[in-house]
Scaffold this motif. Structure first.
Motif, PDB file in Angstrom:
ATOM      1  N   THR A 259      29.788   1.740   6.686  1.00 18.51           N
ATOM      2  CA  THR A 259      29.175   2.571   5.891  1.00 18.51           C
ATOM      3  C   THR A 259      30.802   2.728   5.261  1.00 18.51           C
ATOM      4  OG1 THR A 259      29.103   4.197   7.613  1.00 18.51           O
ATOM      5  CG2 THR A 259      27.130   3.274   6.088  1.00 18.51           C
ATOM      6  N   ILE A 260      31.010   3.584   3.726  1.00 16.56           N
ATOM      7  CA  ILE A 260      32.305   4.432   3.453  1.00 16.56           C
ATOM      8  C   ILE A 260      31.771   6.094   3.141  1.00 16.56           C
ATOM      9  CG2 ILE A 260      31.350   2.935   0.884  1.00 16.56           C
ATOM     10  CD1 ILE A 260      34.636   3.392   0.886  1.00 16.56           C
ATOM     11  N   ASN A 261      32.204   6.597   3.780  1.00 18.54           N
ATOM     12  CA  ASN A 261      31.878   7.767   3.189  1.00 18.54           C
ATOM     13  C   ASN A 261      33.560   8.290   2.710  1.00 18.54           C
ATOM     14  OD1 ASN A 261      32.532   8.487   5.869  1.00 18.54           O
ATOM     15  ND2 ASN A 261      31.376   9.888   6.062  1.00 18.54           N
ATOM     16  N   VAL A 262      33.555   9.978   2.166  1.00 20.13           N
ATOM     17  CA  VAL A 262      34.549  10.501   1.898  1.00 20.13           C
ATOM     18  C   VAL A 262      35.075  10.685   3.148  1.00 20.13           C
ATOM     19  CG1 VAL A 262      36.091  12.635   0.728  1.00 20.13           C
ATOM     20  CG2 VAL A 262      34.249  10.766  -0.976  1.00 20.13           C
ATOM     21  N   ASN A 263      36.880  10.935   3.920  1.00 15.38           N
ATOM     22  CA  ASN A 263      37.520  11.381   4.803  1.00 15.38           C
ATOM     23  C   ASN A 263      37.808  13.314   4.345  1.00 15.38           C
ATOM     24  OD1 ASN A 263      37.949  12.007   7.007  1.00 15.38           O
ATOM     25  ND2 ASN A 263      38.873  10.522   7.730  1.00 15.38           N
ATOM     26  N   TYR A 264      36.959  13.804   4.475  1.00 13.03           N
ATOM     27  CA  TYR A 264      37.947  14.946   4.339  1.00 13.03           C
ATOM     28  C   TYR A 264      38.462  15.682   4.950  1.00 13.03           C
ATOM     29  CZ  TYR A 264      34.363  15.191   0.441  1.00 13.03           C
ATOM     30  OH  TYR A 264      33.819  15.357  -1.182  1.00 13.03           O
ATOM     31  N   PHE A 265      38.277  15.497   6.262  1.00 12.36           N
ATOM     32  CA  PHE A 265      39.552  15.523   7.557  1.00 12.36           C
ATOM     33  C   PHE A 265      41.101  14.767   7.731  1.00 12.36           C
ATOM     34  CE2 PHE A 265      34.790  16.607   8.564  1.00 12.36           C
ATOM     35  CZ  PHE A 265      34.797  18.001   8.370  1.00 12.36           C
ATOM     36  N   ASN A 266      40.850  14.319   6.930  1.00  6.82           N
ATOM     37  CA  ASN A 266      42.430  13.387   7.562  1.00  6.82           C
ATOM     38  C   ASN A 266      43.225  14.154   7.448  1.00  6.82           C
ATOM     39  OD1 ASN A 266      43.900  11.419   7.231  1.00  6.82           O
ATOM     40  ND2 ASN A 266      43.513   9.984   5.683  1.00  6.82           N
TER      41      ASN A 266
ATOM     42  N   VAL B  52      50.405  13.748   1.853  1.00  2.00           N
ATOM     43  CA  VAL B  52      50.623  13.049   0.394  1.00  2.00           C
ATOM     44  C   VAL B  52      50.843  13.710  -0.675  1.00  2.00           C
ATOM     45  CG1 VAL B  52      48.805  11.750   0.652  1.00  2.00           C
ATOM     46  CG2 VAL B  52      50.698  10.335  -0.463  1.00  2.00           C
ATOM     47  N   ASN B  53      51.451  13.767  -1.841  1.00  2.00           N
ATOM     48  CA  ASN B  53      51.589  14.719  -2.858  1.00  2.00           C
ATOM     49  C   ASN B  53      50.414  13.664  -3.927  1.00  2.00           C
ATOM     50  OD1 ASN B  53      52.836  16.560  -2.149  1.00  2.00           O
ATOM     51  ND2 ASN B  53      54.667  15.823  -2.909  1.00  2.00           N
ATOM     52  N   GLY B  54      49.915  14.191  -4.672  1.00  4.12           N
ATOM     53  CA  GLY B  54      48.855  13.205  -5.895  1.00  4.12           C
ATOM     54  C   GLY B  54      47.261  13.670  -5.821  1.00  4.12           C
ATOM     55  N   MET B  55      46.687  13.241  -6.825  1.00  4.41           N
ATOM     56  CA  MET B  55      45.323  13.080  -6.760  1.00  4.41           C
ATOM     57  C   MET B  55      44.601  12.183  -6.493  1.00  4.41           C
ATOM     58  SD  MET B  55      43.073  14.449  -9.875  1.00  4.41           S
ATOM     59  CE  MET B  55      44.359  13.701 -11.298  1.00  4.41           C
ATOM     60  N   GLY B  56      44.447  12.464  -5.595  1.00  6.26           N
ATOM     61  CA  GLY B  56      43.254  11.063  -4.965  1.00  6.26           C
ATOM     62  C   GLY B  56      42.764  11.355  -3.742  1.00  6.26           C
ATOM     63  N   LEU B  57      41.779  10.355  -3.181  1.00  8.57           N
ATOM     64  CA  LEU B  57      40.924  11.161  -1.492  1.00  8.57           C
ATOM     65  C   LEU B  57      41.185   9.609  -0.538  1.00  8.57           C
ATOM     66  CD1 LEU B  57      37.480  10.343  -4.140  1.00  8.57           C
ATOM     67  CD2 LEU B  57      38.801  12.541  -2.678  1.00  8.57           C
ATOM     68  N   ASP B  58      40.414  10.428   0.009  1.00  5.58           N
ATOM     69  CA  ASP B  58      40.157   9.468   1.747  1.00  5.58           C
ATOM     70  C   ASP B  58      39.589   9.155   1.543  1.00  5.58           C
ATOM     71  OD1 ASP B  58      43.168  10.444   2.255  1.00  5.58           O
ATOM     72  OD2 ASP B  58      42.795  12.494   2.957  1.00  5.58           O
ATOM     73  N   TYR B  59      38.694   7.769   2.162  1.00  8.83           N
ATOM     74  CA  TYR B  59      37.900   7.558   3.082  1.00  8.83           C
ATOM     75  C   TYR B  59      37.812   6.828   4.442  1.00  8.83           C
ATOM     76  CZ  TYR B  59      37.069   7.517  -2.692  1.00  8.83           C
ATOM     77  OH  TYR B  59      36.722   7.253  -3.560  1.00  8.83           O
ATOM     78  N   ASN B  60      36.665   6.856   4.769  1.00  8.67           N
ATOM     79  CA  ASN B  60      36.953   6.490   6.210  1.00  8.67           C
ATOM     80  C   ASN B  60      35.567   5.208   6.386  1.00  8.67           C
ATOM     81  OD1 ASN B  60      35.120   6.750   9.595  1.00  8.67           O
ATOM     82  ND2 ASN B  60      36.779   6.693   9.568  1.00  8.67           N
ATOM     83  N   ILE B  61      35.965   4.146   6.767  1.00 12.28           N
ATOM     84  CA  ILE B  61      34.783   2.653   7.026  1.00 12.28           C
ATOM     85  C   ILE B  61      34.647   2.945   8.686  1.00 12.28           C
ATOM     86  CG2 ILE B  61      34.048   0.645   7.303  1.00 12.28           C
ATOM     87  CD1 ILE B  61      35.519   1.831   4.235  1.00 12.28           C
TER      88      ILE B  61
END
Length: 186
Positions: free
Chosen positions: A31-38, A42-51
């Protein structure tokens, strides 16, 4: 005659063994989901995911983008490709995608950030909105999967839902979608 039947049974058994061995390497529960705890700094607008729940083996990871203007396809561009060797069942790896100025910053697994320029962000529009995965999704190997997107233009002020599944409904001036493709190669 008995030898022919015995040979056919052996070939049949060996074929089933090979098919089961190949299918076992690909975990149907990945599965893939957003990793809010990463805790990436890093600067910028984005998201971290966890497989998660990926079996050990070698995997080819591809990230690429598709640009659209008013819902019509403009171009496709490769962003990043790598091979990960999962040596144990460590339960997964991370993917991070951020946009800053005219570049994407991409990290997969334990790699450092790779930066790639994108003409998409050179358009000079005033607004930008980020879209991503909002719930856990099953990963299908060898299939393109949209994980993140950006919309630029004045109409981003009216956006109230940032789920990647809804990005195509906005008929915006410009949008870019980032796709993930994971292939089992060993």
């Amino acid at each position: 005659m008995k030898k022919i039947i015995l040979v056919l049974i052996c070939v049949f058994t060996f074929s089933i063994f090979l098919i089961r061995f190949n299918c076992k390497n690909v975990d149907n529960n990945t599965t893939i989901n957003v990793n809010y705890f990463n805790k990436q700094n890093v600067n910028g607008m984005g998201l971290d995911y966890n497989i998660k729940n990926i079996s050990k083996g070698k995997y080819k990871i591809n990230l690429y983008s598709k640009e659209f203007k008013k819902g019509k396809f403009i171009k496709e561009e490769s962003l990043y490709s790598t091979i990960l060797n999962i040596k144990d069942n460590k339960n997964g790896f991370d993917i991070s995608i951020y946009q800053e100025n005219e570049e994407f910053k991409i990290s997969i697994g334990e790699s450092t950030y790779y930066e790639v320029s994108s003409d998409f962000f050179k358009s000079g529009y005033s607004g930008i909105a980020l879209f991503g995965i909002e719930s856990e999704n099953k990963v299908t190997f060898n299939k393109d999967f949209p994980i993140q997107g950006y919309i630029i233009g004045d109409n981003v002020k009216n956006i109230d839902n940032t789920n990647i599944d809804d990005i195509f409904n906005h008929n915006s001036d410009n949008e870019i979608i980032i796709y993930l493709n994971i292939s089992n190669i060993e």
